[in-house]
Design a protein around this motif. Structure first.
Motif, PDB file in Angstrom:
ATOM      1  N   VAL A 107       9.060   9.317  60.602  1.00 41.11           N
ATOM      2  CA  VAL A 107       8.269  10.191  59.735  1.00 41.11           C
ATOM      3  C   VAL A 107       8.434   9.733  58.288  1.00 41.11           C
ATOM      4  O   VAL A 107       9.561   9.609  57.794  1.00 41.11           O
ATOM      5  CB  VAL A 107       8.737  11.662  59.847  1.00 41.11           C
ATOM      6  N   LEU A 108       7.305   9.483  57.622  1.00 43.19           N
ATOM      7  CA  LEU A 108       7.358   9.088  56.214  1.00 43.19           C
ATOM      8  C   LEU A 108       6.690  10.156  55.371  1.00 43.19           C
ATOM      9  O   LEU A 108       5.634  10.677  55.752  1.00 43.19           O
ATOM     10  CB  LEU A 108       6.613   7.773  55.996  1.00 43.19           C
ATOM     11  N   ASP A 109       7.288  10.474  54.247  1.00 40.48           N
ATOM     12  CA  ASP A 109       6.646  11.333  53.266  1.00 40.48           C
ATOM     13  C   ASP A 109       5.624  10.442  52.553  1.00 40.48           C
ATOM     14  O   ASP A 109       5.994   9.451  51.919  1.00 40.48           O
ATOM     15  CB  ASP A 109       7.722  11.847  52.293  1.00 40.48           C
ATOM     16  N   ALA A 110       4.337  10.801  52.658  1.00 36.92           N
ATOM     17  CA  ALA A 110       3.286   9.913  52.144  1.00 36.92           C
ATOM     18  C   ALA A 110       3.349   9.753  50.628  1.00 36.92           C
ATOM     19  O   ALA A 110       2.767   8.837  50.073  1.00 36.92           O
ATOM     20  CB  ALA A 110       1.919  10.426  52.567  1.00 36.92           C
ATOM     21  N   ALA A 111       4.067  10.641  49.954  1.00 36.37           N
ATOM     22  CA  ALA A 111       4.200  10.471  48.506  1.00 36.37           C
ATOM     23  C   ALA A 111       5.321   9.491  48.189  1.00 36.37           C
ATOM     24  O   ALA A 111       5.407   8.967  47.082  1.00 36.37           O
ATOM     25  CB  ALA A 111       4.475  11.818  47.842  1.00 36.37           C
ATOM     26  N   LYS A 112       6.185   9.223  49.160  1.00 37.37           N
ATOM     27  CA  LYS A 112       7.367   8.409  48.871  1.00 37.37           C
ATOM     28  C   LYS A 112       7.413   7.091  49.626  1.00 37.37           C
ATOM     29  O   LYS A 112       8.044   6.153  49.177  1.00 37.37           O
ATOM     30  CB  LYS A 112       8.622   9.209  49.182  1.00 37.37           C
ATOM     31  N   GLY A 113       6.817   7.037  50.795  1.00 39.59           N
ATOM     32  CA  GLY A 113       6.834   5.788  51.560  1.00 39.59           C
ATOM     33  C   GLY A 113       8.179   5.541  52.217  1.00 39.59           C
ATOM     34  O   GLY A 113       8.860   6.474  52.629  1.00 39.59           O
ATOM     35  N   ILE A 114       8.563   4.270  52.308  1.00 41.85           N
ATOM     36  CA  ILE A 114       9.833   3.917  52.954  1.00 41.85           C
ATOM     37  C   ILE A 114      10.979   4.269  52.009  1.00 41.85           C
ATOM     38  O   ILE A 114      11.014   3.797  50.881  1.00 41.85           O
ATOM     39  CB  ILE A 114       9.888   2.399  53.254  1.00 41.85           C
ATOM     40  N   GLU A 115      11.912   5.085  52.474  1.00 43.72           N
ATOM     41  CA  GLU A 115      13.065   5.472  51.649  1.00 43.72           C
ATOM     42  C   GLU A 115      14.323   4.864  52.273  1.00 43.72           C
ATOM     43  O   GLU A 115      14.293   4.388  53.411  1.00 43.72           O
ATOM     44  CB  GLU A 115      13.151   6.997  51.587  1.00 43.72           C
ATOM     45  N   PRO A 116      15.443   4.858  51.521  1.00 45.70           N
ATOM     46  CA  PRO A 116      16.624   4.126  52.008  1.00 45.70           C
ATOM     47  C   PRO A 116      17.067   4.488  53.423  1.00 45.70           C
ATOM     48  O   PRO A 116      17.344   3.616  54.240  1.00 45.70           O
ATOM     49  CB  PRO A 116      17.706   4.506  51.000  1.00 45.70           C
TER      50      PRO A 116
END
Ligand code: G4P
Length: 519
Positions: A107-116
Protein backbone atom coordinates in the motif's frame (compact mmCIF):
# COMPACT_ATOMS: atom_id res chain seq x y z
CA UNK A 1 -6.90 -31.76 -0.60
CA UNK A 2 -5.92 -29.96 -3.80
CA UNK A 3 -9.35 -28.38 -3.90
CA UNK A 4 -9.06 -27.02 -0.36
CA UNK A 5 -5.49 -25.78 -0.94
CA UNK A 6 -6.50 -24.31 -4.29
CA UNK A 7 -9.22 -22.22 -2.62
CA UNK A 8 -6.75 -20.59 -0.23
CA UNK A 9 -5.20 -17.16 -0.70
CA UNK A 10 -2.71 -16.25 2.01
CA UNK A 11 -1.22 -12.77 1.93
CA UNK A 12 0.06 -9.88 4.01
CA UNK A 13 -0.20 -6.13 3.57
CA UNK A 14 3.04 -4.17 3.65
CA UNK A 15 3.29 -0.40 3.94
CA UNK A 16 5.01 2.50 5.58
CA UNK A 17 3.17 3.54 8.78
CA UNK A 18 0.13 5.71 8.01
CA UNK A 19 -0.17 4.70 4.36
CA UNK A 20 -3.50 3.02 5.19
CA UNK A 21 -2.81 -0.64 5.99
CA UNK A 22 -5.25 -0.81 8.92
CA UNK A 23 -7.96 1.03 7.00
CA UNK A 24 -7.57 -1.25 4.00
CA UNK A 25 -7.63 -4.35 6.22
CA UNK A 26 -10.93 -3.20 7.65
CA UNK A 27 -12.34 -2.52 4.23
CA UNK A 28 -11.41 -6.00 3.01
CA UNK A 29 -13.30 -7.42 5.98
CA UNK A 30 -16.23 -5.15 5.21
CA UNK A 31 -16.37 -6.14 1.54
CA UNK A 32 -16.05 -9.81 2.43
CA UNK A 33 -18.93 -9.49 4.87
CA UNK A 34 -16.72 -10.50 7.82
CA UNK A 35 -17.62 -7.32 9.70
CA UNK A 36 -20.87 -5.43 9.40
CA UNK A 37 -19.29 -2.03 9.73
CA UNK A 38 -15.74 -0.78 9.30
CA UNK A 39 -14.27 0.32 12.59
CA UNK A 40 -14.90 -3.05 14.22
CA UNK A 41 -11.27 -4.14 14.12
CA UNK A 42 -10.02 -1.02 15.81
CA UNK A 43 -12.80 -1.34 18.38
CA UNK A 44 -11.74 -4.91 19.07
CA UNK A 45 -8.17 -3.78 19.52
CA UNK A 46 -9.43 -1.23 22.03
CA UNK A 47 -11.35 -3.84 23.98
CA UNK A 48 -8.36 -6.10 24.06
CA UNK A 49 -6.18 -3.37 25.52
CA UNK A 50 -8.78 -2.77 28.18
CA UNK A 51 -9.09 -6.44 29.03
CA UNK A 52 -5.56 -7.72 29.21
CA UNK A 53 -2.31 -6.55 30.62
CA UNK A 54 -0.46 -8.13 27.74
CA UNK A 55 1.95 -5.49 26.83
CA UNK A 56 1.04 -2.50 28.88
CA UNK A 57 3.41 -1.00 26.39
CA UNK A 58 0.88 -1.46 23.64
CA UNK A 59 -1.51 0.64 25.61
CA UNK A 60 0.96 3.27 26.69
CA UNK A 61 2.21 3.78 23.17
CA UNK A 62 -1.04 3.12 21.36
CA UNK A 63 0.70 0.66 19.11
CA UNK A 64 0.09 -2.91 18.20
CA UNK A 65 2.91 -5.29 19.04
CA UNK A 66 1.09 -8.50 18.42
CA UNK A 67 0.22 -9.60 14.96
CA UNK A 68 -2.47 -12.07 14.15
CA UNK A 69 -4.33 -13.64 11.30
CA UNK A 70 -7.74 -12.89 9.88
CA UNK A 71 -9.55 -15.52 7.90
CA UNK A 72 -12.60 -14.76 5.80
CA UNK A 73 -14.29 -16.09 2.71
CA UNK A 74 -14.77 -14.11 -0.46
CA UNK A 75 -16.77 -15.74 -3.25
CA UNK A 76 -15.66 -19.38 -3.06
CA UNK A 77 -12.20 -18.50 -1.77
CA UNK A 78 -10.82 -18.71 1.75
CA UNK A 79 -8.63 -15.69 2.38
CA UNK A 80 -6.00 -15.60 5.13
CA UNK A 81 -4.86 -12.05 5.77
CA UNK A 82 -1.74 -12.09 7.90
CA UNK A 83 -1.59 -8.96 9.99
CA UNK A 84 1.76 -7.28 10.48
CA UNK A 85 2.70 -4.82 13.21
CA UNK A 86 2.47 -1.23 12.04
CA UNK A 87 5.41 0.13 13.96
CA UNK A 88 8.79 0.08 12.28
CA UNK A 89 10.46 -1.09 15.49
CA UNK A 90 8.72 -4.42 15.11
CA UNK A 91 9.63 -4.97 11.50
CA UNK A 92 11.49 -8.16 12.44
CA UNK A 93 8.06 -9.62 13.11
CA UNK A 94 6.89 -8.49 9.71
CA UNK A 95 9.79 -10.25 8.00
CA UNK A 96 8.74 -13.48 9.67
CA UNK A 97 5.10 -12.99 8.77
CA UNK A 98 6.10 -12.55 5.13
CA UNK A 99 7.70 -15.99 5.28
CA UNK A 100 4.20 -17.39 5.85
CA UNK A 101 2.55 -15.47 3.00
CA UNK A 102 2.10 -16.47 -0.64
CA UNK A 103 1.69 -12.87 -1.82
CA UNK A 104 1.78 -9.31 -0.52
CA UNK A 105 -0.24 -6.17 -1.11
CA UNK A 106 1.97 -3.08 -1.03
CA UNK A 107 0.00 0.00 0.00
CA UNK A 108 1.42 3.37 -1.03
CA UNK A 109 0.19 6.76 0.09
CA UNK A 110 -0.25 8.46 -3.30
CA UNK A 111 0.95 11.76 -1.87
CA UNK A 112 4.19 10.20 -0.68
CA UNK A 113 5.10 7.31 -2.97
CA UNK A 114 7.79 4.86 -1.90
CA UNK A 115 8.79 5.52 1.73
CA UNK A 116 11.70 3.98 3.67
CA UNK A 117 9.74 1.22 5.35
CA UNK A 118 7.98 0.29 2.10
CA UNK A 119 11.37 -0.18 0.52
CA UNK A 120 12.71 -2.38 3.29
CA UNK A 121 9.63 -4.58 3.40
CA UNK A 122 9.66 -4.87 -0.35
CA UNK A 123 13.29 -6.07 -0.18
CA UNK A 124 12.11 -8.94 2.01
CA UNK A 125 9.39 -9.77 -0.53
CA UNK A 126 11.99 -9.73 -3.26
CA UNK A 127 14.32 -12.01 -1.27
CA UNK A 128 11.42 -14.46 -1.00
CA UNK A 129 10.25 -13.87 -4.60
CA UNK A 130 6.79 -13.04 -3.33
CA UNK A 131 4.33 -11.77 -5.91
CA UNK A 132 3.32 -8.21 -4.95
CA UNK A 133 0.12 -6.34 -5.80
CA UNK A 134 0.27 -2.56 -5.43
CA UNK A 135 -2.48 -0.25 -4.15
CA UNK A 136 -2.12 3.51 -4.70
CA UNK A 137 -4.12 4.77 -1.75
CA UNK A 138 -5.55 8.11 -0.61
CA UNK A 139 -6.45 9.36 -4.07
CA UNK A 140 -9.40 11.14 -2.45
CA UNK A 141 -6.83 13.67 -1.29
CA UNK A 142 -4.65 16.01 -3.32
CA UNK A 143 -1.44 14.17 -4.14
CA UNK A 144 1.14 13.46 -6.78
CA UNK A 145 0.52 12.60 -10.39
CA UNK A 146 -0.08 8.83 -10.55
CA UNK A 147 2.05 8.55 -13.72
CA UNK A 148 4.98 10.01 -11.81
CA UNK A 149 4.40 7.45 -9.06
CA UNK A 150 4.68 4.62 -11.57
CA UNK A 151 8.15 5.87 -12.52
CA UNK A 152 9.09 6.10 -8.87
CA UNK A 153 8.10 2.48 -8.19
CA UNK A 154 10.13 1.32 -11.17
CA UNK A 155 13.18 3.47 -10.41
CA UNK A 156 13.34 3.10 -6.66
CA UNK A 157 12.56 -0.55 -6.11
CA UNK A 158 12.93 -1.99 -9.59
CA UNK A 159 9.42 -3.42 -9.65
CA UNK A 160 7.54 -2.89 -12.90
CA UNK A 161 4.05 -1.53 -12.18
CA UNK A 162 1.25 -2.77 -14.44
CA UNK A 163 -1.84 -0.64 -13.71
CA UNK A 164 -5.05 -2.59 -13.98
CA UNK A 165 -7.22 0.28 -12.78
CA UNK A 166 -6.70 4.01 -13.26
CA UNK A 167 -8.27 7.04 -11.57
CA UNK A 168 -10.98 9.07 -13.25
CA UNK A 169 -10.46 12.58 -11.91
CA UNK A 170 -7.34 14.06 -10.38
CA UNK A 171 -6.05 13.19 -6.89
CA UNK A 172 -8.29 15.07 -4.49
CA UNK A 173 -11.23 14.83 -6.87
CA UNK A 174 -11.49 11.14 -7.53
CA UNK A 175 -14.77 10.49 -9.35
CA UNK A 176 -14.46 6.91 -10.40
CA UNK A 177 -12.15 4.18 -11.59
CA UNK A 178 -11.32 3.01 -15.09
CA UNK A 179 -10.76 -0.70 -15.55
CA UNK A 180 -8.11 -1.11 -18.25
CA UNK A 181 -9.04 -4.75 -18.85
CA UNK A 182 -12.37 -3.97 -20.49
CA UNK A 183 -12.47 -0.19 -20.74
CA UNK A 184 -15.42 0.10 -18.34
CA UNK A 185 -15.66 2.37 -15.34
CA UNK A 186 -17.11 2.37 -11.87
CA UNK A 187 -18.70 5.51 -10.49
CA UNK A 188 -18.87 5.76 -6.70
CA UNK A 189 -20.96 7.59 -4.18
CA UNK A 190 -19.23 8.04 -0.86
CA UNK A 191 -20.85 6.52 2.18
CA UNK A 192 -20.69 8.29 5.53
CA UNK A 193 -17.07 7.97 6.76
CA UNK A 194 -16.74 4.91 4.53
CA UNK A 195 -18.27 2.76 7.28
CA UNK A 196 -20.35 0.81 4.79
CA UNK A 197 -19.71 -0.17 1.19
CA UNK A 198 -19.66 2.74 -1.26
CA UNK A 199 -22.48 2.55 -3.76
CA UNK A 200 -21.08 1.56 -7.12
CA UNK A 201 -22.38 1.95 -10.62
CA UNK A 202 -20.69 0.11 -13.46
CA UNK A 203 -20.59 2.16 -16.66
CA UNK A 204 -19.74 1.16 -20.22
CA UNK A 205 -17.39 3.45 -22.18
CA UNK A 206 -20.22 5.54 -23.71
CA UNK A 207 -22.01 5.98 -20.40
CA UNK A 208 -18.71 6.80 -18.72
CA UNK A 209 -17.94 9.45 -21.33
CA UNK A 210 -21.33 11.04 -20.68
CA UNK A 211 -21.00 10.78 -16.90
CA UNK A 212 -17.42 11.99 -16.47
CA UNK A 213 -16.82 14.26 -19.51
CA UNK A 214 -13.30 15.72 -19.65
CA UNK A 215 -12.09 13.55 -16.79
CA UNK A 216 -12.96 10.43 -18.75
CA UNK A 217 -11.02 11.72 -21.77
CA UNK A 218 -7.99 12.33 -19.56
CA UNK A 219 -8.24 8.85 -17.97
CA UNK A 220 -8.51 7.25 -21.43
CA UNK A 221 -5.47 9.18 -22.61
CA UNK A 222 -3.45 7.98 -19.65
CA UNK A 223 -4.60 4.40 -20.34
CA UNK A 224 -3.56 4.74 -24.00
CA UNK A 225 -0.15 5.95 -22.87
CA UNK A 226 0.19 2.94 -20.58
CA UNK A 227 -0.75 0.65 -23.49
CA UNK A 228 1.86 2.35 -25.66
CA UNK A 229 4.68 1.83 -23.15
CA UNK A 230 3.61 -1.78 -22.59
CA UNK A 231 2.74 -1.36 -18.89
CA UNK A 232 0.31 -4.26 -19.01
CA UNK A 233 -0.36 -7.13 -16.70
CA UNK A 234 1.53 -10.36 -17.24
CA UNK A 235 0.69 -13.20 -14.84
CA UNK A 236 4.04 -14.94 -15.26
CA UNK A 237 6.07 -11.83 -14.50
CA UNK A 238 3.80 -11.09 -11.53
CA UNK A 239 4.30 -14.58 -10.09
CA UNK A 240 8.06 -14.21 -10.59
CA UNK A 241 7.98 -11.01 -8.51
CA UNK A 242 9.15 -8.86 -11.44
CA UNK A 243 5.98 -6.95 -12.24
CA UNK A 244 3.16 -5.77 -9.99
CA UNK A 245 -0.50 -5.37 -10.93
CA UNK A 246 -1.42 -1.92 -9.68
CA UNK A 247 -4.77 -0.68 -8.40
CA UNK A 248 -5.84 2.81 -7.45
CA UNK A 249 -8.34 4.13 -4.97
CA UNK A 250 -9.04 5.27 -1.47
CA UNK A 251 -9.35 2.87 1.43
CA UNK A 252 -11.07 5.60 3.44
CA UNK A 253 -13.93 6.16 1.00
CA UNK A 254 -13.86 2.54 -0.26
CA UNK A 255 -13.16 3.57 -3.87
CA UNK A 256 -11.35 0.77 -5.69
CA UNK A 257 -11.33 -1.60 -2.71
CA UNK A 258 -13.46 -4.22 -4.44
CA UNK A 259 -11.22 -4.25 -7.53
CA UNK A 260 -8.23 -4.93 -5.29
CA UNK A 261 -9.91 -7.66 -3.26
CA UNK A 262 -11.09 -9.39 -6.45
CA UNK A 263 -7.53 -9.26 -7.71
CA UNK A 264 -6.20 -10.82 -4.52
CA UNK A 265 -8.44 -13.83 -4.95
CA UNK A 266 -8.11 -14.01 -8.76
CA UNK A 267 -4.44 -13.19 -9.31
CA UNK A 268 -2.56 -14.09 -6.13
CA UNK A 269 -1.33 -17.69 -6.17
CA UNK A 270 -2.79 -20.56 -4.17
CA UNK A 271 -0.36 -22.37 -1.83
CA UNK A 272 2.25 -24.17 -3.89
CA UNK A 273 4.48 -27.08 -2.90
CA UNK A 274 6.84 -25.81 -0.18
CA UNK A 275 10.57 -26.18 -0.67
CA UNK A 276 12.35 -27.79 2.25
CA UNK A 277 15.79 -26.84 3.57
CA UNK A 278 17.44 -29.11 0.99
CA UNK A 279 15.49 -27.62 -1.90
CA UNK A 280 13.19 -30.62 -2.40
CA UNK A 281 9.53 -29.80 -2.81
CA UNK A 282 6.79 -31.21 -0.61
CA UNK A 283 3.46 -31.40 -2.41
CA UNK A 284 0.46 -29.83 -0.68
CA UNK A 285 -1.18 -33.25 -0.48
CA UNK A 286 1.76 -34.80 1.43
CA UNK A 287 1.14 -35.66 5.11
CA UNK A 288 0.76 -32.65 7.41
CA UNK A 289 3.66 -30.23 7.67
CA UNK A 290 3.98 -26.65 8.77
CA UNK A 291 6.44 -24.21 10.31
CA UNK A 292 6.31 -21.77 13.19
CA UNK A 293 6.63 -18.20 11.92
CA UNK A 294 5.70 -16.39 15.08
CA UNK A 295 5.49 -17.05 18.79
CA UNK A 296 3.40 -14.93 21.02
CA UNK A 297 3.42 -15.15 24.76
CA UNK A 298 1.14 -13.84 27.35
CA UNK A 299 -1.91 -13.00 25.32
CA UNK A 300 -4.01 -14.27 28.13
CA UNK A 301 -2.69 -13.00 31.46
CA UNK A 302 -4.76 -15.57 33.36
CA UNK A 303 -2.85 -18.40 31.74
CA UNK A 304 0.45 -16.86 30.66
CA UNK A 305 0.53 -19.24 27.77
CA UNK A 306 2.43 -19.24 24.52
CA UNK A 307 0.82 -19.41 21.12
CA UNK A 308 2.83 -20.63 18.14
CA UNK A 309 1.49 -19.48 14.80
CA UNK A 310 2.00 -22.31 12.36
CA UNK A 311 1.62 -21.91 8.62
CA UNK A 312 0.24 -25.13 7.16
CA UNK A 313 2.36 -26.18 4.15
CA UNK A 314 0.95 -29.61 3.37
CA UNK A 315 -1.71 -32.01 4.50
CA UNK A 316 -4.88 -31.73 6.53
CA UNK A 317 -4.60 -30.47 10.09
CA UNK A 318 -7.05 -31.98 12.53
CA UNK A 319 -7.14 -30.80 16.10
CA UNK A 320 -5.94 -33.51 18.44
CA UNK A 321 -3.45 -35.01 16.03
CA UNK A 322 -0.01 -35.66 17.46
CA UNK A 323 2.75 -34.14 15.38
CA UNK A 324 6.51 -34.41 15.54
CA UNK A 325 8.52 -31.34 16.48
CA UNK A 326 11.34 -31.28 13.91
CA UNK A 327 13.96 -29.62 16.12
CA UNK A 328 13.75 -32.17 18.95
CA UNK A 329 12.04 -35.17 17.35
CA UNK A 330 9.58 -35.12 20.25
CA UNK A 331 5.82 -35.55 19.87
CA UNK A 332 3.70 -32.41 20.03
CA UNK A 333 0.01 -32.79 20.94
CA UNK A 334 -2.39 -30.35 19.32
CA UNK A 335 -5.33 -30.62 21.66
CA UNK A 336 -5.43 -26.86 22.01
CA UNK A 337 -5.48 -25.30 18.59
CA UNK A 338 -7.04 -21.96 17.87
CA UNK A 339 -7.68 -19.60 15.06
CA UNK A 340 -7.26 -15.99 15.98
CA UNK A 341 -9.20 -13.06 14.70
CA UNK A 342 -7.67 -9.99 16.25
CA UNK A 343 -7.29 -11.16 19.83
CA UNK A 344 -10.41 -13.32 19.77
CA UNK A 345 -9.66 -16.99 19.93
CA UNK A 346 -11.86 -19.72 18.61
CA UNK A 347 -11.02 -23.37 18.59
CA UNK A 348 -10.03 -24.61 15.18
CA UNK A 349 -10.83 -28.21 14.31
CA UNK A 350 -9.17 -28.47 10.96
CA UNK A 351 -7.02 -26.49 8.59
CA UNK A 352 -5.57 -26.84 5.10
CA UNK A 353 -2.44 -25.71 3.28
CA UNK A 354 -2.24 -21.92 3.36
CA UNK A 355 -4.08 -21.66 6.69
CA UNK A 356 -2.55 -20.57 9.96
CA UNK A 357 -3.15 -22.45 13.17
CA UNK A 358 -2.42 -21.03 16.61
CA UNK A 359 -1.06 -23.80 18.81
CA UNK A 360 -1.49 -23.11 22.48
CA UNK A 361 0.99 -24.30 25.15
CA UNK A 362 3.78 -24.01 22.66
CA UNK A 363 6.52 -22.90 25.06
CA UNK A 364 9.00 -25.44 23.68
CA UNK A 365 8.80 -24.30 20.06
CA UNK A 366 11.04 -21.74 18.34
CA UNK A 367 10.46 -19.51 15.33
CA UNK A 368 11.37 -21.47 12.19
CA UNK A 369 10.72 -24.92 13.71
CA UNK A 370 8.87 -27.48 11.63
CA UNK A 371 6.05 -29.75 12.76
CA UNK A 372 5.07 -32.74 10.70
CA UNK A 373 3.22 -35.98 10.53
CA UNK A 374 4.79 -39.20 9.20
CA UNK A 375 7.32 -37.82 6.72
CA UNK A 376 10.02 -35.64 8.38
CA UNK A 377 10.77 -32.22 6.95
CA UNK A 378 12.82 -29.14 7.86
CA UNK A 379 11.99 -25.86 6.15
CA UNK A 380 14.57 -23.26 5.13
CA UNK A 381 15.44 -20.59 7.70
CA UNK A 382 13.38 -17.41 7.71
CA UNK A 383 15.35 -14.50 6.25
CA UNK A 384 15.56 -11.29 8.26
CA UNK A 385 17.45 -8.04 8.01
CA UNK A 386 20.63 -7.72 10.02
CA UNK A 387 19.93 -5.91 13.31
CA UNK A 388 20.75 -2.23 13.60
CA UNK A 389 20.90 -1.67 17.32
CA UNK A 390 23.02 -3.39 19.94
CA UNK A 391 22.92 -3.08 23.71
CA UNK A 392 24.59 -4.80 26.65
CA UNK A 393 22.43 -6.54 29.23
CA UNK A 394 22.91 -7.94 32.74
CA UNK A 395 20.62 -9.03 35.55
CA UNK A 396 19.82 -6.31 38.09
CA UNK A 397 19.97 -8.83 40.85
CA UNK A 398 22.81 -11.34 40.51
CA UNK A 399 21.02 -13.88 42.69
CA UNK A 400 18.49 -14.23 39.90
CA UNK A 401 21.04 -15.36 37.33
CA UNK A 402 19.12 -18.55 36.64
CA UNK A 403 15.87 -16.73 35.86
CA UNK A 404 17.90 -14.30 33.78
CA UNK A 405 19.37 -17.07 31.63
CA UNK A 406 16.04 -18.82 31.29
CA UNK A 407 14.34 -15.55 30.33
CA UNK A 408 16.99 -14.74 27.72
CA UNK A 409 16.55 -18.16 26.24
CA UNK A 410 12.77 -17.88 26.13
CA UNK A 411 12.67 -14.42 24.56
CA UNK A 412 15.34 -15.30 22.06
CA UNK A 413 13.38 -18.32 20.90
CA UNK A 414 10.30 -16.15 20.53
CA UNK A 415 12.34 -13.74 18.44
CA UNK A 416 11.70 -10.75 20.72
CA UNK A 417 15.38 -9.75 20.44
CA UNK A 418 18.51 -11.49 19.20
CA UNK A 419 20.91 -12.71 21.87
CA UNK A 420 24.55 -12.70 20.79
CA UNK A 421 27.89 -13.62 22.29
CA UNK A 422 31.30 -12.22 21.42
CA UNK A 423 33.29 -14.68 19.33
CA UNK A 424 35.83 -16.38 21.55
CA UNK A 425 35.59 -13.89 24.38
CA UNK A 426 33.53 -12.29 27.08
CA UNK A 427 30.58 -14.53 28.09
CA UNK A 428 28.33 -11.54 28.77
CA UNK A 429 25.52 -11.51 26.22
CA UNK A 430 24.82 -8.65 23.84
CA UNK A 431 21.30 -7.91 22.60
CA UNK A 432 20.57 -6.93 19.04
CA UNK A 433 17.39 -5.64 17.45
CA UNK A 434 15.96 -3.69 14.56
CA UNK A 435 14.01 -1.23 16.72
CA UNK A 436 14.44 0.34 20.15
CA UNK A 437 11.02 -0.83 21.32
CA UNK A 438 12.08 -4.46 20.99
CA UNK A 439 14.47 -3.76 23.89
CA UNK A 440 11.66 -2.16 25.86
CA UNK A 441 9.40 -5.17 25.33
CA UNK A 442 12.31 -7.41 26.31
CA UNK A 443 13.03 -5.52 29.56
CA UNK A 444 9.34 -5.31 30.42
CA UNK A 445 8.75 -9.02 29.99
CA UNK A 446 11.96 -10.03 31.74
CA UNK A 447 10.86 -8.08 34.79
CA UNK A 448 7.12 -8.69 34.88
CA UNK A 449 6.78 -12.14 33.40
CA UNK A 450 10.08 -13.94 33.80
CA UNK A 451 11.13 -12.63 37.20
CA UNK A 452 14.52 -11.21 36.24
CA UNK A 453 14.71 -7.42 36.04
CA UNK A 454 17.56 -6.35 33.77
CA UNK A 455 19.95 -3.50 33.39
CA UNK A 456 20.17 -2.52 29.75
CA UNK A 457 23.06 -0.53 28.35
CA UNK A 458 22.35 2.37 26.00
CA UNK A 459 21.29 0.98 22.62
CA UNK A 460 23.78 1.96 19.98
CA UNK A 461 23.05 2.30 16.30
CA UNK A 462 25.41 0.07 14.36
CA UNK A 463 25.91 -1.25 10.87
CA UNK A 464 25.70 -5.03 11.04
CA UNK A 465 26.26 -7.69 8.39
CA UNK A 466 26.23 -11.45 8.53
CA UNK A 467 29.49 -13.08 7.53
CA UNK A 468 31.16 -16.49 7.33
CA UNK A 469 34.07 -18.35 8.92
CA UNK A 470 36.45 -17.52 6.02
CA UNK A 471 35.87 -13.80 6.33
CA UNK A 472 36.24 -13.72 10.13
CA UNK A 473 40.11 -13.63 10.26
CA UNK A 474 40.13 -10.94 7.54
CA UNK A 475 37.72 -8.80 9.55
CA UNK A 476 39.83 -9.28 12.66
CA UNK A 477 42.88 -8.00 10.77
CA UNK A 478 40.94 -5.08 9.33
CA UNK A 479 40.37 -3.79 12.86
CA UNK A 480 37.45 -1.96 14.47
CA UNK A 481 34.98 -4.74 13.69
CA UNK A 482 33.26 -6.56 16.54
CA UNK A 483 32.37 -10.21 15.87
CA UNK A 484 29.32 -11.73 17.51
CA UNK A 485 27.72 -15.13 17.25
CA UNK A 486 24.09 -16.14 17.38
CA UNK A 487 23.01 -19.42 18.88
CA UNK A 488 22.22 -20.85 15.45
CA UNK A 489 25.87 -20.30 14.48
CA UNK A 490 25.33 -17.17 12.38
CA UNK A 491 28.27 -14.79 12.75
CA UNK A 492 27.46 -11.09 12.76
CA UNK A 493 30.04 -8.40 12.08
CA UNK A 494 29.38 -5.08 13.80
CA UNK A 495 31.03 -2.09 12.10
CA UNK A 496 31.92 1.14 13.88
CA UNK A 497 30.38 3.17 11.04
CA UNK A 498 28.67 2.66 7.67
CA UNK A 499 31.71 4.25 6.00
CA UNK A 500 34.03 1.58 7.36
CA UNK A 501 31.76 -1.09 5.91
CA UNK A 502 31.58 0.66 2.52
CA UNK A 503 35.35 0.98 2.44
CA UNK A 504 35.95 -2.69 3.31
CA UNK A 505 33.32 -3.81 0.82
CA UNK A 506 34.91 -1.88 -2.01
CA UNK A 507 38.44 -3.02 -1.11
CA UNK A 508 37.41 -6.67 -0.64
CA UNK A 509 34.41 -7.53 -2.81
CA UNK A 510 35.15 -11.23 -2.21
CA UNK A 511 34.28 -11.05 1.50
CA UNK A 512 30.90 -12.33 2.64
CA UNK A 513 28.97 -9.42 4.13
CA UNK A 514 25.20 -9.82 3.81
CA UNK A 515 22.48 -7.38 4.84
CA UNK A 516 19.81 -10.10 4.77
CA UNK A 517 20.52 -12.94 7.17
CA UNK A 518 19.20 -16.25 6.01
CA UNK A 519 20.47 -18.75 8.53
P1 G4P B 1 -1.49 2.31 8.82
O1 G4P B 1 -2.24 1.15 9.35
O2 G4P B 1 -0.83 2.04 7.50
O3 G4P B 1 -0.56 2.95 9.78
O4 G4P B 1 -2.54 3.46 8.44
P2 G4P B 1 -4.05 3.67 8.89
O5 G4P B 1 -4.95 2.77 8.14
O6 G4P B 1 -4.15 3.69 10.37
O7 G4P B 1 -4.26 5.12 8.30
C1 G4P B 1 -3.50 6.23 8.72
C2 G4P B 1 -4.34 7.49 8.55
O8 G4P B 1 -4.62 7.68 7.17
C3 G4P B 1 -5.67 7.42 9.26
O9 G4P B 1 -6.00 8.74 9.64
C4 G4P B 1 -6.62 6.99 8.16
O10 G4P B 1 -7.95 7.38 8.39
C5 G4P B 1 -6.04 7.73 6.97
N1 G4P B 1 -6.36 7.07 5.71
C6 G4P B 1 -6.25 5.76 5.37
N2 G4P B 1 -6.65 5.57 4.10
C7 G4P B 1 -7.02 6.77 3.62
C8 G4P B 1 -7.55 7.22 2.38
O11 G4P B 1 -7.77 6.47 1.44
N3 G4P B 1 -7.79 8.56 2.28
C9 G4P B 1 -7.58 9.44 3.29
N4 G4P B 1 -7.86 10.71 3.08
N5 G4P B 1 -7.10 9.04 4.48
C10 G4P B 1 -6.83 7.73 4.65
P3 G4P B 1 -5.87 9.23 11.13
O12 G4P B 1 -6.40 10.61 11.14
O13 G4P B 1 -4.47 9.01 11.59
O14 G4P B 1 -6.73 8.21 11.96
P4 G4P B 1 -8.31 8.10 12.10
O15 G4P B 1 -8.66 9.07 13.15
O16 G4P B 1 -8.91 8.42 10.76
O17 G4P B 1 -8.51 6.68 12.49
Amino acid sequence: MRGEAGRRRTFAIISHPDAGKTTLTEKFLLYAGAVAEAGAVKARAGRRAARSDWMELEQQRGISVSSTVMQFTYRDRVVNLLDTPGHRDFSEDTYRVLAAADAAVMVLDAAKGIEPQTRRLFEVCRARRLPVLTFLNKLDRPGRDPLELLDEIQDQIGLEPAPITWPVGIPGELRGILDRRDGTAVRYQRSARGASEASEERLGPTEAAAAFGEEWVAAREAAALLDAVGASFDQKRFLAGESSPLFVGSALTNFGVRHLLEAVVDLAPAPSPALDALGASRPVEAPFSGFVFKLQANMNPAHRDHVAFVRVCSGHFERGMVLTHGATGKPFATKYAASLFGAERTTVDDAWPGDVVGLVNAGGLSVGDSLYEAVPVAFPPIPTFAPELVASVRPKDLSRAKQFRRGLDQLEREGVVQVLHRLGGDPEPVLAAVGQMQFEVFAHRMEHELGAAVELGVAEQRTVRSTDAETVPELRNAGGVELLERRDGTILAVFPSPYWLTRLESDHPEWTLEAIVTS
